[in-house]
Design a protein around this motif. Structure first.
Motif, PDB file in Angstrom:
ATOM      1  N   LEU A 182      -4.535  10.838   3.998  1.00 57.78           N
ATOM      2  CA  LEU A 182      -3.078  10.733   3.980  1.00 57.78           C
ATOM      3  C   LEU A 182      -2.427  11.744   4.913  1.00 57.78           C
ATOM      4  N   LEU A 183      -3.111  12.870   5.135  1.00 59.70           N
ATOM      5  CA  LEU A 183      -2.567  13.912   6.000  1.00 59.70           C
ATOM      6  C   LEU A 183      -2.435  13.433   7.438  1.00 59.70           C
ATOM      7  N   SER A 184      -3.218  12.443   7.833  1.00 59.88           N
ATOM      8  CA  SER A 184      -3.157  11.895   9.194  1.00 59.88           C
ATOM      9  C   SER A 184      -2.614  10.477   9.201  1.00 59.88           C
ATOM     10  N   ARG A 185      -1.770  10.141   8.218  1.00 58.36           N
ATOM     11  CA  ARG A 185      -1.115   8.831   8.126  1.00 58.36           C
ATOM     12  C   ARG A 185      -2.119   7.690   8.051  1.00 58.36           C
ATOM     13  N   GLN A 186      -3.192   7.916   7.323  1.00 59.53           N
ATOM     14  CA  GLN A 186      -4.185   6.872   7.100  1.00 59.53           C
ATOM     15  C   GLN A 186      -4.311   6.616   5.605  1.00 59.53           C
ATOM     16  N   ILE A 187      -4.325   5.336   5.243  1.00 62.68           N
ATOM     17  CA  ILE A 187      -4.520   4.938   3.859  1.00 62.68           C
ATOM     18  C   ILE A 187      -5.926   4.383   3.733  1.00 62.68           C
ATOM     19  N   VAL A 188      -6.782   5.112   3.051  1.00 60.62           N
ATOM     20  CA  VAL A 188      -8.169   4.699   2.880  1.00 60.62           C
ATOM     21  C   VAL A 188      -8.404   4.445   1.398  1.00 60.62           C
ATOM     22  N   ILE A 189      -8.577   3.187   1.039  1.00 57.73           N
ATOM     23  CA  ILE A 189      -8.791   2.783  -0.344  1.00 57.73           C
ATOM     24  C   ILE A 189     -10.237   2.326  -0.496  1.00 57.73           C
ATOM     25  N   GLN A 214      -2.055   3.483   9.282  1.00 56.47           N
ATOM     26  CA  GLN A 214      -3.334   2.797   9.398  1.00 56.47           C
ATOM     27  C   GLN A 214      -3.935   2.692   8.003  1.00 56.47           C
ATOM     28  N   PHE A 215      -4.419   1.516   7.656  1.00 53.74           N
ATOM     29  CA  PHE A 215      -4.984   1.366   6.319  1.00 53.74           C
ATOM     30  C   PHE A 215      -6.310   0.623   6.376  1.00 53.74           C
ATOM     31  N   SER A 216      -7.138   0.905   5.392  1.00 52.28           N
ATOM     32  CA  SER A 216      -8.397   0.192   5.251  1.00 52.28           C
ATOM     33  C   SER A 216      -8.753   0.140   3.775  1.00 52.28           C
ATOM     34  N   LEU A 246       0.824  -1.196   0.000  1.00 54.15           N
ATOM     35  CA  LEU A 246       0.000   0.000   0.000  1.00 54.15           C
ATOM     36  C   LEU A 246       0.861   1.250   0.000  1.00 54.15           C
ATOM     37  N   VAL A 247       1.976   1.216   0.736  1.00 53.48           N
ATOM     38  CA  VAL A 247       2.884   2.354   0.746  1.00 53.48           C
ATOM     39  C   VAL A 247       3.432   2.607  -0.656  1.00 53.48           C
ATOM     40  N   LEU A 248       3.682   1.536  -1.399  1.00 52.85           N
ATOM     41  CA  LEU A 248       4.140   1.686  -2.776  1.00 52.85           C
ATOM     42  C   LEU A 248       3.097   2.429  -3.600  1.00 52.85           C
ATOM     43  N   ALA A 249       1.845   2.080  -3.406  1.00 47.20           N
ATOM     44  CA  ALA A 249       0.777   2.770  -4.137  1.00 47.20           C
ATOM     45  C   ALA A 249       0.705   4.231  -3.737  1.00 47.20           C
ATOM     46  N   ILE A 250       0.866   4.508  -2.436  1.00 49.68           N
ATOM     47  CA  ILE A 250       0.823   5.883  -1.963  1.00 49.68           C
ATOM     48  C   ILE A 250       1.985   6.670  -2.549  1.00 49.68           C
ATOM     49  N   ALA A 251       3.153   6.050  -2.571  1.00 50.04           N
ATOM     50  CA  ALA A 251       4.308   6.721  -3.157  1.00 50.04           C
ATOM     51  C   ALA A 251       4.030   7.079  -4.613  1.00 50.04           C
ATOM     52  N   GLY A 252       3.342   6.174  -5.295  1.00 51.73           N
ATOM     53  CA  GLY A 252       2.983   6.444  -6.681  1.00 51.73           C
ATOM     54  C   GLY A 252       2.068   7.641  -6.812  1.00 51.73           C
ATOM     55  N   VAL A 253       1.113   7.752  -5.882  1.00 50.93           N
ATOM     56  CA  VAL A 253       0.186   8.890  -5.909  1.00 50.93           C
ATOM     57  C   VAL A 253       0.943  10.198  -5.712  1.00 50.93           C
ATOM     58  N   VAL A 254       1.797  10.224  -4.686  1.00 53.61           N
ATOM     59  CA  VAL A 254       2.554  11.439  -4.402  1.00 53.61           C
ATOM     60  C   VAL A 254       3.430  11.818  -5.586  1.00 53.61           C
TER      61      VAL A 254
END
Length: 260
Positions: free
Chosen positions: A116-123, A160-162, A31-39
Protein backbone atom coordinates in the motif's frame (compact mmCIF):
# COMPACT_ATOMS: atom_id res chain seq x y z
CA UNK A 1 -7.98 -32.93 -28.92
CA UNK A 2 -9.05 -29.61 -30.37
CA UNK A 3 -8.83 -26.57 -28.17
CA UNK A 4 -11.69 -24.11 -28.03
CA UNK A 5 -10.51 -20.53 -28.34
CA UNK A 6 -12.23 -17.21 -28.11
CA UNK A 7 -10.45 -13.91 -28.66
CA UNK A 8 -12.25 -10.64 -28.04
CA UNK A 9 -10.81 -7.27 -28.93
CA UNK A 10 -12.13 -3.92 -27.77
CA UNK A 11 -11.14 -0.57 -29.16
CA UNK A 12 -11.99 2.92 -28.04
CA UNK A 13 -10.86 6.49 -28.54
CA UNK A 14 -7.70 7.05 -26.55
CA UNK A 15 -9.08 10.30 -25.18
CA UNK A 16 -12.01 8.58 -23.51
CA UNK A 17 -10.30 5.41 -22.27
CA UNK A 18 -11.03 1.84 -23.25
CA UNK A 19 -13.78 -0.51 -22.26
CA UNK A 20 -11.21 -2.64 -20.50
CA UNK A 21 -10.00 0.30 -18.46
CA UNK A 22 -13.55 1.19 -17.54
CA UNK A 23 -14.11 -2.31 -16.22
CA UNK A 24 -10.82 -2.14 -14.34
CA UNK A 25 -11.86 1.19 -12.89
CA UNK A 26 -15.05 -0.37 -11.53
CA UNK A 27 -13.11 -3.27 -10.03
CA UNK A 28 -10.52 -0.88 -8.62
CA UNK A 29 -13.28 1.16 -6.99
CA UNK A 30 -14.40 -1.90 -5.05
CA UNK A 31 -10.83 -2.64 -4.04
CA UNK A 32 -10.33 0.96 -2.93
CA UNK A 33 -13.37 0.52 -0.69
CA UNK A 34 -11.71 -2.48 0.91
CA UNK A 35 -8.48 -0.54 1.36
CA UNK A 36 -10.37 2.33 2.94
CA UNK A 37 -11.84 -0.19 5.34
CA UNK A 38 -8.39 -1.44 6.28
CA UNK A 39 -7.08 2.06 6.94
CA UNK A 40 -10.13 2.96 8.98
CA UNK A 41 -9.94 -0.30 10.86
CA UNK A 42 -6.37 0.33 11.92
CA UNK A 43 -6.94 4.02 12.61
CA UNK A 44 -9.94 3.39 14.86
CA UNK A 45 -8.37 0.52 16.75
CA UNK A 46 -10.82 -1.97 15.26
CA UNK A 47 -14.06 -0.29 16.38
CA UNK A 48 -16.56 -2.26 14.29
CA UNK A 49 -19.48 0.18 14.52
CA UNK A 50 -17.36 3.09 13.32
CA UNK A 51 -15.93 0.97 10.51
CA UNK A 52 -19.37 -0.05 9.28
CA UNK A 53 -20.51 3.56 9.32
CA UNK A 54 -17.49 4.80 7.37
CA UNK A 55 -17.65 2.04 4.74
CA UNK A 56 -21.33 2.78 4.17
CA UNK A 57 -20.57 6.48 3.90
CA UNK A 58 -17.79 5.93 1.36
CA UNK A 59 -20.07 3.76 -0.78
CA UNK A 60 -22.93 6.27 -0.61
CA UNK A 61 -20.74 9.21 -1.58
CA UNK A 62 -18.99 7.30 -4.37
CA UNK A 63 -21.95 5.47 -5.97
CA UNK A 64 -25.13 6.92 -4.42
CA UNK A 65 -25.92 3.38 -3.27
CA UNK A 66 -26.56 2.36 0.33
CA UNK A 67 -24.33 -0.33 1.80
CA UNK A 68 -25.78 -2.04 4.88
CA UNK A 69 -23.54 -4.40 6.89
CA UNK A 70 -25.55 -6.36 9.44
CA UNK A 71 -22.77 -7.98 11.45
CA UNK A 72 -19.66 -6.44 12.98
CA UNK A 73 -16.55 -6.95 10.78
CA UNK A 74 -13.94 -9.35 12.10
CA UNK A 75 -10.24 -8.99 11.36
CA UNK A 76 -6.89 -10.62 12.06
CA UNK A 77 -3.26 -9.69 11.40
CA UNK A 78 -0.59 -12.16 10.33
CA UNK A 79 2.96 -12.25 8.94
CA UNK A 80 4.15 -11.20 6.45
CA UNK A 81 2.10 -8.08 7.26
CA UNK A 82 -1.34 -9.15 6.05
CA UNK A 83 -4.77 -8.22 7.29
CA UNK A 84 -7.72 -10.56 6.78
CA UNK A 85 -11.14 -8.95 7.01
CA UNK A 86 -14.36 -10.91 7.24
CA UNK A 87 -17.75 -9.35 6.63
CA UNK A 88 -21.02 -11.06 7.35
CA UNK A 89 -24.39 -10.44 5.73
CA UNK A 90 -24.53 -7.20 3.71
CA UNK A 91 -26.79 -5.56 1.14
CA UNK A 92 -26.27 -2.91 -1.52
CA UNK A 93 -29.16 -0.81 -2.77
CA UNK A 94 -30.07 0.41 -6.22
CA UNK A 95 -28.70 3.84 -7.12
CA UNK A 96 -30.57 6.62 -5.29
CA UNK A 97 -33.08 4.13 -3.92
CA UNK A 98 -33.85 1.63 -1.19
CA UNK A 99 -34.57 -1.43 -3.33
CA UNK A 100 -31.92 -4.11 -2.87
CA UNK A 101 -29.56 -4.60 -5.83
CA UNK A 102 -27.13 -7.14 -4.35
CA UNK A 103 -26.85 -9.35 -1.28
CA UNK A 104 -23.77 -10.96 0.22
CA UNK A 105 -23.86 -13.62 2.94
CA UNK A 106 -20.16 -13.73 3.77
CA UNK A 107 -16.87 -12.25 2.50
CA UNK A 108 -13.24 -12.77 3.40
CA UNK A 109 -10.38 -10.69 1.98
CA UNK A 110 -6.68 -11.16 2.75
CA UNK A 111 -4.68 -8.03 1.94
CA UNK A 112 -0.93 -7.37 2.05
CA UNK A 113 -0.17 -4.12 3.89
CA UNK A 114 3.36 -3.21 2.76
CA UNK A 115 2.49 -2.72 -0.98
CA UNK A 116 0.00 0.00 0.00
CA UNK A 117 2.95 2.31 0.63
CA UNK A 118 3.71 2.24 -3.12
CA UNK A 119 0.07 2.51 -4.28
CA UNK A 120 -0.23 -1.20 -4.94
CA UNK A 121 -3.14 -3.36 -3.82
CA UNK A 122 -1.99 -6.94 -3.38
CA UNK A 123 -4.73 -9.33 -2.28
CA UNK A 124 -3.81 -12.93 -1.60
CA UNK A 125 -7.38 -14.25 -1.79
CA UNK A 126 -10.99 -13.12 -2.03
CA UNK A 127 -13.79 -15.43 -0.90
CA UNK A 128 -17.43 -14.49 -1.48
CA UNK A 129 -20.33 -16.67 -0.38
CA UNK A 130 -23.99 -16.15 -1.21
CA UNK A 131 -23.40 -13.23 -3.58
CA UNK A 132 -26.69 -12.49 -5.33
CA UNK A 133 -27.42 -9.62 -7.72
CA UNK A 134 -30.26 -8.57 -10.01
CA UNK A 135 -29.45 -6.85 -13.32
CA UNK A 136 -32.39 -5.03 -14.88
CA UNK A 137 -32.75 -3.92 -18.48
CA UNK A 138 -35.37 -1.22 -18.36
CA UNK A 139 -37.94 -0.65 -21.08
CA UNK A 140 -35.89 2.30 -22.40
CA UNK A 141 -32.84 0.05 -22.85
CA UNK A 142 -30.82 1.35 -19.90
CA UNK A 143 -29.34 -0.94 -17.26
CA UNK A 144 -29.52 -0.58 -13.50
CA UNK A 145 -25.73 -1.14 -13.38
CA UNK A 146 -24.91 1.51 -15.98
CA UNK A 147 -23.64 3.93 -13.35
CA UNK A 148 -21.10 1.40 -12.07
CA UNK A 149 -19.46 1.18 -15.51
CA UNK A 150 -19.72 4.81 -16.58
CA UNK A 151 -16.45 6.28 -17.95
CA UNK A 152 -14.40 8.05 -15.32
CA UNK A 153 -11.55 10.54 -15.54
CA UNK A 154 -8.28 8.71 -15.97
CA UNK A 155 -5.83 8.99 -13.11
CA UNK A 156 -2.31 9.88 -14.19
CA UNK A 157 -0.97 7.54 -11.50
CA UNK A 158 -3.60 4.81 -11.12
CA UNK A 159 -3.56 2.24 -8.35
CA UNK A 160 -2.05 -1.09 -9.33
CA UNK A 161 -3.87 -4.14 -8.04
CA UNK A 162 -3.50 -7.89 -8.16
CA UNK A 163 -5.48 -10.77 -6.69
CA UNK A 164 -3.84 -14.14 -6.14
CA UNK A 165 -7.10 -16.09 -6.30
CA UNK A 166 -10.84 -15.50 -6.13
CA UNK A 167 -13.55 -17.92 -5.03
CA UNK A 168 -17.32 -17.40 -5.30
CA UNK A 169 -19.81 -19.97 -4.02
CA UNK A 170 -23.61 -20.18 -3.79
CA UNK A 171 -23.96 -17.19 -6.10
CA UNK A 172 -26.98 -16.08 -8.09
CA UNK A 173 -27.42 -13.66 -10.98
CA UNK A 174 -30.89 -12.63 -12.10
CA UNK A 175 -31.48 -10.91 -15.45
CA UNK A 176 -34.77 -9.01 -15.77
CA UNK A 177 -35.75 -7.71 -19.20
CA UNK A 178 -38.67 -5.36 -18.61
CA UNK A 179 -39.39 -4.81 -22.32
CA UNK A 180 -39.68 -8.56 -23.00
CA UNK A 181 -41.18 -9.36 -19.60
CA UNK A 182 -38.57 -12.10 -19.26
CA UNK A 183 -36.65 -13.34 -16.23
CA UNK A 184 -33.50 -15.47 -16.48
CA UNK A 185 -31.68 -16.83 -13.44
CA UNK A 186 -28.22 -18.30 -13.04
CA UNK A 187 -28.21 -20.04 -9.67
CA UNK A 188 -25.79 -22.15 -7.67
CA UNK A 189 -22.93 -20.18 -9.19
CA UNK A 190 -19.43 -21.34 -8.36
CA UNK A 191 -16.45 -19.46 -9.70
CA UNK A 192 -12.70 -19.88 -9.17
CA UNK A 193 -10.01 -17.85 -10.90
CA UNK A 194 -6.54 -16.50 -10.41
CA UNK A 195 -4.38 -14.62 -10.62
CA UNK A 196 -6.24 -11.42 -11.53
CA UNK A 197 -4.75 -8.03 -12.41
CA UNK A 198 -4.84 -5.41 -15.17
CA UNK A 199 -2.64 -7.79 -17.14
CA UNK A 200 -2.82 -11.45 -16.17
CA UNK A 201 -2.91 -15.04 -17.35
CA UNK A 202 -4.38 -17.90 -15.35
CA UNK A 203 -7.12 -20.49 -15.03
CA UNK A 204 -10.82 -20.27 -14.30
CA UNK A 205 -13.63 -22.66 -13.50
CA UNK A 206 -17.30 -21.75 -13.60
CA UNK A 207 -20.49 -23.71 -12.99
CA UNK A 208 -24.14 -22.70 -12.61
CA UNK A 209 -27.74 -23.80 -12.99
CA UNK A 210 -29.78 -21.95 -15.60
CA UNK A 211 -33.47 -21.30 -15.04
CA UNK A 212 -35.26 -19.70 -17.98
CA UNK A 213 -38.36 -20.54 -20.02
CA UNK A 214 -38.79 -22.81 -21.95
CA UNK A 215 -35.95 -24.81 -20.39
CA UNK A 216 -37.02 -26.65 -17.25
CA UNK A 217 -33.47 -27.01 -15.99
CA UNK A 218 -29.95 -26.64 -17.35
CA UNK A 219 -26.48 -27.08 -15.95
CA UNK A 220 -23.38 -25.30 -17.24
CA UNK A 221 -19.74 -26.05 -16.49
CA UNK A 222 -16.74 -24.23 -17.96
CA UNK A 223 -12.99 -24.65 -17.52
CA UNK A 224 -10.46 -22.54 -19.41
CA UNK A 225 -7.19 -20.70 -19.41
CA UNK A 226 -7.38 -16.93 -19.83
CA UNK A 227 -5.01 -14.22 -20.92
CA UNK A 228 -5.96 -10.55 -20.87
CA UNK A 229 -4.29 -7.16 -21.05
CA UNK A 230 -6.31 -4.04 -20.30
CA UNK A 231 -3.24 -1.77 -20.39
CA UNK A 232 -2.43 -2.20 -24.07
CA UNK A 233 -3.70 0.29 -26.70
CA UNK A 234 -6.05 -2.48 -27.87
CA UNK A 235 -7.32 -4.33 -24.77
CA UNK A 236 -7.21 -8.09 -25.22
CA UNK A 237 -9.17 -10.91 -23.64
CA UNK A 238 -8.58 -14.49 -24.70
CA UNK A 239 -9.90 -17.86 -23.55
CA UNK A 240 -7.91 -20.98 -24.43
CA UNK A 241 -8.07 -24.71 -23.63
CA UNK A 242 -11.82 -24.34 -23.15
CA UNK A 243 -13.76 -27.30 -21.80
CA UNK A 244 -17.54 -27.03 -21.50
CA UNK A 245 -20.32 -29.31 -20.33
CA UNK A 246 -24.02 -28.65 -20.76
CA UNK A 247 -27.04 -30.60 -19.59
CA UNK A 248 -30.63 -29.48 -20.11
CA UNK A 249 -34.18 -30.76 -19.88
CA UNK A 250 -37.22 -29.48 -21.76
CA UNK A 251 -40.29 -31.46 -20.85
CA UNK A 252 -39.47 -35.16 -21.30
CA UNK A 253 -36.46 -34.44 -23.54
CA UNK A 254 -32.99 -34.33 -22.00
CA UNK A 255 -29.81 -33.11 -23.62
CA UNK A 256 -26.20 -33.66 -22.54
CA UNK A 257 -23.18 -32.41 -24.42
CA UNK A 258 -19.80 -30.78 -24.17
CA UNK A 259 -16.82 -29.40 -26.01
CA UNK A 260 -13.07 -29.77 -25.54
Amino acid sequence: MKKGRTILYAEADAGEGTTGRISCAAAAALLVLAIAGVVLLLATGGHAQWLKYRLSRIMLEGTQRTLTIDDDPDWTLSMPPTITIRLGHATLSERNGTQVFAVLDDARISLRLRPLLSRQIVIDRIELSGLKATVVRHADGTLNIGDLFAPRKRDGNPLQFSVGSMHVSAGELVWLDEAAARRTTLGDIRFDAGPLARTAAGALEFSAQLRASPVDEAGIRLKARYDFDFDSPTPRFMLDRVETQLSARVGATRFDGGMN
